[in-house]
Design a protein around this motif. Sequence first.
Motif, PDB file in Angstrom:
ATOM      1  N   ILE A   3      10.949  -7.290   0.258  1.00 31.03           N
ATOM      2  CA  ILE A   3      10.073  -6.273  -0.340  1.00 31.03           C
ATOM      3  C   ILE A   3       8.592  -6.658  -0.172  1.00 31.03           C
ATOM      4  O   ILE A   3       7.748  -5.826   0.146  1.00 31.03           O
ATOM      5  CB  ILE A   3      10.415  -6.087  -1.836  1.00 31.03           C
ATOM      6  N   SER A   4       8.301  -7.954  -0.371  1.00 30.92           N
ATOM      7  CA  SER A   4       6.904  -8.411  -0.275  1.00 30.92           C
ATOM      8  C   SER A   4       6.339  -8.142   1.124  1.00 30.92           C
ATOM      9  O   SER A   4       5.155  -7.834   1.284  1.00 30.92           O
ATOM     10  CB  SER A   4       6.815  -9.890  -0.627  1.00 30.92           C
ATOM     11  N   ASP A   5       7.205  -8.256   2.143  1.00 28.09           N
ATOM     12  CA  ASP A   5       6.751  -7.982   3.521  1.00 28.09           C
ATOM     13  C   ASP A   5       6.369  -6.516   3.672  1.00 28.09           C
ATOM     14  O   ASP A   5       5.364  -6.182   4.316  1.00 28.09           O
ATOM     15  CB  ASP A   5       7.859  -8.330   4.524  1.00 28.09           C
ATOM     16  N   TRP A   6       7.189  -5.659   3.061  1.00 30.67           N
ATOM     17  CA  TRP A   6       6.903  -4.227   3.119  1.00 30.67           C
ATOM     18  C   TRP A   6       5.578  -3.904   2.415  1.00 30.67           C
ATOM     19  O   TRP A   6       4.822  -3.044   2.862  1.00 30.67           O
ATOM     20  CB  TRP A   6       8.030  -3.422   2.468  1.00 30.67           C
ATOM     21  N   ILE A   7       5.337  -4.597   1.319  1.00 26.71           N
ATOM     22  CA  ILE A   7       4.091  -4.360   0.568  1.00 26.71           C
ATOM     23  C   ILE A   7       2.881  -4.718   1.424  1.00 26.71           C
ATOM     24  O   ILE A   7       1.914  -3.974   1.500  1.00 26.71           O
ATOM     25  CB  ILE A   7       4.094  -5.153  -0.770  1.00 26.71           C
ATOM     26  N   TRP A   8       2.951  -5.856   2.088  1.00 30.30           N
ATOM     27  CA  TRP A   8       1.844  -6.271   2.977  1.00 30.30           C
ATOM     28  C   TRP A   8       1.573  -5.186   4.024  1.00 30.30           C
ATOM     29  O   TRP A   8       0.424  -4.831   4.276  1.00 30.30           O
ATOM     30  CB  TRP A   8       2.201  -7.563   3.716  1.00 30.30           C
ATOM     31  N   ALA A   9       2.660  -4.728   4.618  1.00 31.65           N
ATOM     32  CA  ALA A   9       2.526  -3.713   5.674  1.00 31.65           C
ATOM     33  C   ALA A   9       1.969  -2.412   5.098  1.00 31.65           C
ATOM     34  O   ALA A   9       1.105  -1.761   5.710  1.00 31.65           O
ATOM     35  CB  ALA A   9       3.880  -3.457   6.315  1.00 31.65           C
ATOM     36  N   ALA A  10       2.451  -2.051   3.896  1.00 28.68           N
ATOM     37  CA  ALA A  10       1.998  -0.801   3.271  1.00 28.68           C
ATOM     38  C   ALA A  10       0.510  -0.845   2.935  1.00 28.68           C
ATOM     39  O   ALA A  10      -0.192   0.157   3.073  1.00 28.68           O
ATOM     40  CB  ALA A  10       2.819  -0.538   2.016  1.00 28.68           C
ATOM     41  N   VAL A  11       0.026  -2.022   2.495  1.00 32.35           N
ATOM     42  CA  VAL A  11      -1.405  -2.164   2.168  1.00 32.35           C
ATOM     43  C   VAL A  11      -2.242  -1.823   3.400  1.00 32.35           C
ATOM     44  O   VAL A  11      -3.169  -1.001   3.340  1.00 32.35           O
ATOM     45  CB  VAL A  11      -1.719  -3.600   1.652  1.00 32.35           C
ATOM     46  N   GLY A  12      -1.902  -2.442   4.519  1.00 29.92           N
ATOM     47  CA  GLY A  12      -2.630  -2.180   5.762  1.00 29.92           C
ATOM     48  C   GLY A  12      -2.540  -0.722   6.167  1.00 29.92           C
ATOM     49  O   GLY A  12      -3.527  -0.109   6.587  1.00 29.92           O
ATOM     50  N   ALA A  13      -1.338  -0.152   6.004  1.00 24.64           N
ATOM     51  CA  ALA A  13      -1.116   1.240   6.427  1.00 24.64           C
ATOM     52  C   ALA A  13      -1.953   2.226   5.605  1.00 24.64           C
ATOM     53  O   ALA A  13      -2.593   3.123   6.176  1.00 24.64           O
ATOM     54  CB  ALA A  13       0.365   1.579   6.306  1.00 24.64           C
TER      55      ALA A  13
END
Lengths: 262, 179
Positions: A3-13
Amino acid sequence: MEISDWIWAAVGAVELAWAARLWQLVLVRSYPFLTSYLVFSAVHSIVSFATYNAWGQYSVAYGRFWIITQPILWVMLFCVVIEAYNHMLKGYEGLQRLGQWGSHIALGTVALIVLAMIVLDPPVDGASSPWAIFWIRQERSVYLALTVICLVLVSVGAYYGLVVSRNVATVFAVFGLLFLSHAGLSVFRDHLGAEFRLIKYTVAPILYILWVIAGAFAFTRIGEERLADETAAAWGDASGTTGQLTRQLESVNQLLLRVLRS
Amino acid sequence: MTTFEILLAFLFLVAVGLGLALRRLRSNGEEAAVIPGPVASQPVDEFYRPMARLFTPRDIEFLRKQRGYSSTMDRRLRLQRQKVLRLYLGQIREDFSALLGHCRRLARSTRNWELSSLAQRQMVVFYGVYFALQIRCLLGSFVHVRVDASELVSSLQNLQEGLRSVVKSPEGGLEAARG
């Protein structure tokens, strides 16, 4: 992927989405610092994610990257707030000097809060990376200072009854909430220690994503127009019934123009 | 109180302040048109002059020389004067706030930056003296205090002059009111 990986990606997106929205609305030139911050922060999130995954949180590479880039991001956040403040004072030439004072007060506030926090915090003995600890602690001071700056600058506008565009109000609201939530979470992290760190690293990006999405949606082309073009009305005319009638006529004219355009 | 508690309380206050300021900023466009009140043009010097004489030692001395004088009379006089001073202070504060409101509205529609600067300076002076006088007023019922309201009145006058000079000439200076 976790989930934390998805959050990182979502922040950038979401950051890139807001930057794209600015570009789509042809507002990049009006908000150069906001655009630069969003793009830089998005790139920063992606590189952080890659470095974190490749070498781990406690690696020298990730630590160095964080120490170098984090202060740049903070300076950019400060510039974003000052940019919104300049937009707020645009057209109010009589308040330009006050604008300079506001910026000086803002800078003074940062210095004062950072210094106060250094004095208040107990020294850390035997730290493996004193610079990293120093910057982690400064994160709380910086967000506290940025929140206070936001409050001071918005208060100037509210006190003088300035009419601001919806976009400028959005920048203040979004970044004010962002600073406030980060400052609050940092205060809890410093008090509760390692147990809260994990919660902070999950909650903070989620809140950040929410604020950025709200900002991207609230930014519109019409949002650039002020609620009422008050600066155009001369004070002398507005001092009596003639002034009031002129204003009413102006607003009717504006309404008619909008209807004709649509 | 620990640092943590202080910071939390501080953050809470900042959050409330920010919320209120943002709300007010959004509703600024709904403000009514400006109609300056009589305080913008009336002379204030004469009206507020008696303030300075309220706690003059001569009155107390005169009272003490009278037949049948008692300490109760002295105290009653002080209390009455204190009430009058409070009324004056309330009135002058109202006048100053009204004038400051006009200055604020005018400052955003004029190109003259000196008005906002003058208004800020006078506000600091006025409220500094005002709160000092409030404290003296409170002490006035126990001990003899010196009430000097001249700075209060002069800061009101400076603001009046500044406002007048801008109204007469929106692009002009505020030399007369720099005080």
